[in-house]
Scaffold this motif. Structure first.
Motif, PDB file in Angstrom:
ATOM      1  N   LEU A 198       0.870  -1.156   0.000  1.00 35.60           N
ATOM      2  CA  LEU A 198       0.000   0.000   0.000  1.00 35.60           C
ATOM      3  C   LEU A 198       0.915   1.216   0.000  1.00 35.60           C
ATOM      4  CD1 LEU A 198      -1.598  -2.423   1.472  1.00 35.60           C
ATOM      5  CD2 LEU A 198      -3.130  -0.616   2.262  1.00 35.60           C
ATOM      6  N   CYS A 199       0.726   2.108  -0.968  1.00 39.67           N
ATOM      7  CA  CYS A 199       1.765   3.078  -1.321  1.00 39.67           C
ATOM      8  C   CYS A 199       1.603   4.453  -0.697  1.00 39.67           C
ATOM      9  CB  CYS A 199       1.839   3.215  -2.832  1.00 39.67           C
ATOM     10  SG  CYS A 199       2.266   1.680  -3.679  1.00 39.67           S
ATOM     11  N   GLY A 200       0.733   4.606   0.279  1.00 39.59           N
ATOM     12  CA  GLY A 200       0.569   5.904   0.903  1.00 39.59           C
ATOM     13  C   GLY A 200      -0.619   6.656   0.341  1.00 39.59           C
ATOM     14  N   THR A 201      -0.901   7.787   0.945  1.00 38.26           N
ATOM     15  CA  THR A 201      -2.136   8.495   0.623  1.00 38.26           C
ATOM     16  C   THR A 201      -1.922   9.993   0.696  1.00 38.26           C
ATOM     17  OG1 THR A 201      -4.519   8.480   1.089  1.00 38.26           O
ATOM     18  CG2 THR A 201      -3.042   8.533   3.000  1.00 38.26           C
ATOM     19  N   PHE A 202      -3.025  10.741   0.625  1.00 35.30           N
ATOM     20  CA  PHE A 202      -2.966  12.196   0.752  1.00 35.30           C
ATOM     21  C   PHE A 202      -3.989  12.635   1.792  1.00 35.30           C
ATOM     22  CE2 PHE A 202      -6.113  11.244  -2.368  1.00 35.30           C
ATOM     23  CZ  PHE A 202      -5.461  10.554  -3.381  1.00 35.30           C
ATOM     24  N   ALA A 203      -4.007  13.921   2.074  1.00 37.00           N
ATOM     25  CA  ALA A 203      -4.774  14.440   3.208  1.00 37.00           C
ATOM     26  C   ALA A 203      -6.267  14.148   3.079  1.00 37.00           C
ATOM     27  CB  ALA A 203      -4.552  15.941   3.340  1.00 37.00           C
ATOM     28  N   ALA A 204      -6.890  14.033   4.244  1.00 36.83           N
ATOM     29  CA  ALA A 204      -8.340  13.863   4.310  1.00 36.83           C
ATOM     30  C   ALA A 204      -9.010  15.238   4.306  1.00 36.83           C
ATOM     31  CB  ALA A 204      -8.723  13.107   5.572  1.00 36.83           C
ATOM     32  N   LEU A 205     -10.082  15.359   3.536  1.00 35.45           N
ATOM     33  CA  LEU A 205     -10.841  16.606   3.495  1.00 35.45           C
ATOM     34  C   LEU A 205     -11.632  16.735   4.794  1.00 35.45           C
ATOM     35  CD1 LEU A 205     -12.164  16.265  -0.174  1.00 35.45           C
ATOM     36  CD2 LEU A 205     -10.154  17.527   0.618  1.00 35.45           C
ATOM     37  N   GLY A 206     -11.385  17.800   5.525  1.00 35.69           N
ATOM     38  CA  GLY A 206     -12.071  17.962   6.803  1.00 35.69           C
ATOM     39  C   GLY A 206     -11.368  17.280   7.951  1.00 35.69           C
ATOM     40  N   GLY A 207     -10.190  16.696   7.690  1.00 34.94           N
ATOM     41  CA  GLY A 207      -9.416  16.066   8.754  1.00 34.94           C
ATOM     42  C   GLY A 207      -9.674  14.582   8.903  1.00 34.94           C
ATOM     43  N   VAL A 208      -8.690  13.875   9.439  1.00 37.30           N
ATOM     44  CA  VAL A 208      -8.801  12.435   9.673  1.00 37.30           C
ATOM     45  C   VAL A 208      -9.822  12.187  10.771  1.00 37.30           C
ATOM     46  CG1 VAL A 208      -7.562  10.379  10.444  1.00 37.30           C
ATOM     47  CG2 VAL A 208      -6.425  12.033   8.952  1.00 37.30           C
ATOM     48  N   ARG A 209     -10.754  11.266  10.508  1.00 32.36           N
ATOM     49  CA  ARG A 209     -11.772  10.949  11.502  1.00 32.36           C
ATOM     50  C   ARG A 209     -12.287   9.536  11.294  1.00 32.36           C
ATOM     51  NH1 ARG A 209     -13.226  14.437   7.582  1.00 32.36           N
ATOM     52  NH2 ARG A 209     -15.304  14.366   6.614  1.00 32.36           N
ATOM     53  N   ALA A 210     -12.912   9.007  12.320  1.00 27.51           N
ATOM     54  CA  ALA A 210     -13.398   7.636  12.280  1.00 27.51           C
ATOM     55  C   ALA A 210     -14.632   7.522  11.383  1.00 27.51           C
ATOM     56  CB  ALA A 210     -13.733   7.162  13.688  1.00 27.51           C
ATOM     57  N   ALA A 211     -14.770   6.351  10.761  1.00 27.77           N
ATOM     58  CA  ALA A 211     -15.938   6.081   9.923  1.00 27.77           C
ATOM     59  C   ALA A 211     -16.100   4.581   9.760  1.00 27.77           C
ATOM     60  CB  ALA A 211     -15.801   6.747   8.556  1.00 27.77           C
ATOM     61  N   GLU A 212     -17.328   4.128   9.767  1.00 33.51           N
ATOM     62  CA  GLU A 212     -17.620   2.705   9.639  1.00 33.51           C
ATOM     63  C   GLU A 212     -17.672   2.261   8.182  1.00 33.51           C
ATOM     64  OE1 GLU A 212     -21.309  -0.354  10.816  1.00 33.51           O
ATOM     65  OE2 GLU A 212     -21.091   1.579  11.828  1.00 33.51           O
ATOM     66  N   ASP A 213     -18.281   3.080   7.329  1.00 32.83           N
ATOM     67  CA  ASP A 213     -18.455   2.731   5.918  1.00 32.83           C
ATOM     68  C   ASP A 213     -17.501   3.551   5.058  1.00 32.83           C
ATOM     69  OD1 ASP A 213     -20.619   0.902   6.345  1.00 32.83           O
ATOM     70  OD2 ASP A 213     -21.929   2.627   6.658  1.00 32.83           O
ATOM     71  N   PHE A 214     -16.819   2.864   4.126  1.00 32.21           N
ATOM     72  CA  PHE A 214     -15.777   3.487   3.319  1.00 32.21           C
ATOM     73  C   PHE A 214     -15.947   3.067   1.867  1.00 32.21           C
ATOM     74  CE2 PHE A 214     -11.467   3.887   1.592  1.00 32.21           C
ATOM     75  CZ  PHE A 214     -11.052   5.113   2.103  1.00 32.21           C
ATOM     76  N   ARG A 215     -15.766   4.020   0.986  1.00 34.02           N
ATOM     77  CA  ARG A 215     -15.872   3.764  -0.461  1.00 34.02           C
ATOM     78  C   ARG A 215     -14.731   4.494  -1.152  1.00 34.02           C
ATOM     79  NH1 ARG A 215     -21.357   5.859  -2.917  1.00 34.02           N
ATOM     80  NH2 ARG A 215     -22.147   3.911  -2.020  1.00 34.02           N
ATOM     81  N   ALA A 216     -14.141   3.879  -2.196  1.00 37.16           N
ATOM     82  CA  ALA A 216     -13.051   4.520  -2.931  1.00 37.16           C
ATOM     83  C   ALA A 216     -13.100   4.121  -4.396  1.00 37.16           C
ATOM     84  CB  ALA A 216     -11.702   4.139  -2.322  1.00 37.16           C
ATOM     85  N   THR A 217     -12.539   4.994  -5.239  1.00 37.73           N
ATOM     86  CA  THR A 217     -12.409   4.701  -6.671  1.00 37.73           C
ATOM     87  C   THR A 217     -11.014   5.104  -7.137  1.00 37.73           C
ATOM     88  OG1 THR A 217     -13.282   6.878  -7.333  1.00 37.73           O
ATOM     89  CG2 THR A 217     -14.864   5.062  -7.136  1.00 37.73           C
ATOM     90  N   MET A 218     -10.546   4.401  -8.145  1.00 40.74           N
ATOM     91  CA  MET A 218      -9.313   4.770  -8.844  1.00 40.74           C
ATOM     92  C   MET A 218      -9.653   4.822 -10.325  1.00 40.74           C
ATOM     93  SD  MET A 218      -5.458   3.159  -8.606  1.00 40.74           S
ATOM     94  CE  MET A 218      -5.834   1.589  -9.380  1.00 40.74           C
ATOM     95  N   THR A 219      -9.419   5.980 -10.953  1.00 41.90           N
ATOM     96  CA  THR A 219      -9.875   6.208 -12.326  1.00 41.90           C
ATOM     97  C   THR A 219      -8.716   6.594 -13.225  1.00 41.90           C
ATOM     98  OG1 THR A 219     -11.986   7.018 -11.433  1.00 41.90           O
ATOM     99  CG2 THR A 219     -11.524   7.494 -13.746  1.00 41.90           C
ATOM    100  N   ASP A 220      -8.667   5.976 -14.390  1.00 47.25           N
ATOM    101  CA  ASP A 220      -7.711   6.349 -15.431  1.00 47.25           C
ATOM    102  C   ASP A 220      -8.406   7.355 -16.341  1.00 47.25           C
ATOM    103  OD1 ASP A 220      -6.030   6.608 -17.592  1.00 47.25           O
ATOM    104  OD2 ASP A 220      -5.796   4.457 -17.953  1.00 47.25           O
ATOM    105  N   PRO A 221      -8.053   8.643 -16.269  1.00 48.96           N
ATOM    106  CA  PRO A 221      -8.788   9.638 -17.058  1.00 48.96           C
ATOM    107  C   PRO A 221      -8.612   9.484 -18.563  1.00 48.96           C
ATOM    108  CG  PRO A 221      -6.879  10.638 -16.004  1.00 48.96           C
ATOM    109  CD  PRO A 221      -6.997   9.256 -15.452  1.00 48.96           C
ATOM    110  N   GLU A 222      -7.552   8.795 -18.980  1.00 47.69           N
ATOM    111  CA  GLU A 222      -7.333   8.626 -20.421  1.00 47.69           C
ATOM    112  C   GLU A 222      -8.325   7.634 -21.023  1.00 47.69           C
ATOM    113  OE1 GLU A 222      -3.786   6.846 -23.180  1.00 47.69           O
ATOM    114  OE2 GLU A 222      -3.302   8.589 -21.928  1.00 47.69           O
TER     115      GLU A 222
END
Length: 217
Positions: free
Chosen positions: A175-199
């Motif tokens: 796992l290669c690291g990340t960037f800042a959380a919008l609104g700060g790091v905080r706890a959450a039960e449900d998580f969703r993510a996407t990775m998109t190739d714009p090309e």
């Protein structure tokens, strides 16, 4: 663990999992991430980047993980896998216990599962445009999905440099690291993510729930 690729599937025998931390390419952004974690009591790193080893079994494609208490949350990260001498790119979450993180970052990484998407892209075919690949994440707050992270792989140190620094061998996942959380790091039960190739418009998605186990003294 089985992953789907553009040309079929691979059966990945995971022999090593590495969690890279403090990998921001922009030193000011890294300092911001250090400061936002310091705000919740996390000590600054001894050096950057750092590479944490965690148990192989923590990498999981399950859509439900169990965590102790309610003080944990995910972080969307590029996932690099070396399988049969070939590199693959995927998407994972460095789910972390935020309460334990104030005591030991390494322990906070080890205590939580690392959910990952089951799709992979061939690393070599993307290498010329890796920096443009977009990663976003959302957490559910008060019943609504709220944008939590929004950035590109270009905000992370070059993945080839991280692969070399971690000496990623066959059967390894990082796992290669990340960037800042919008609104700060905080706890959450449900998580969703996407990775998109714009090309190409291709997208990898990840969604999971961290079920809180009761803390019994």
């Amino acid at each position: 663990m089985q992953f789907n690729t553009e040309n079929g599937s691979i059966d990945f025998e995971c022999r090593q999992v590495v969690v890279a931390g403090w990998t921001g390419r922009d030193t000011h952004a890294v300092q911001h991430h250090i400061e936002e974690l310091a705000a919740i009591g996390v000590a600054p790193p001894s050096k950057v980047p750092l590479f944490y080893r965690v148990s192989n079994s923590l990498l999981t494609a399950e859509r439900n993980i169990e965590v102790l208490g309610t003080a944990s949350s995910g972080e969307a990260e590029p996932l690099v896998i070396r399988h049969d001498g070939k590199l693959w790119l995927g998407l994972a979450s460095d789910h972390t216990d935020r309460q334990l993180e104030t005591i030991s970052v390494a322990a906070s990484k080890q205590i939580c599962g690392k959910p990952c998407a089951t799709s992979l892209w061939e690393f070599a075919s993307l290498e010329g445009r890796l920096d443009a690949i977009i990663i976003k994440s959302w957490i559910r707050e008060n019943g609504d999905w709220v944008l939590y992270q929004d950035g590109t792989i270009g905000q992370i140190k070059p993945l080839r440099d991280l692969i070399a620094a971690a000496d990623l061998q066959n059967g390894s996942a990082m796992l290669c690291g990340t960037f800042a959380a919008l609104g700060g790091v905080r706890a959450a039960e449900d998580f969703r993510a996407t990775m998109t190739d714009p090309e190409t418009g291709a997208e990898i998605t990840l969604e999971y729930t961290a079920r809180a186990l009761p803390e019994v003294s």
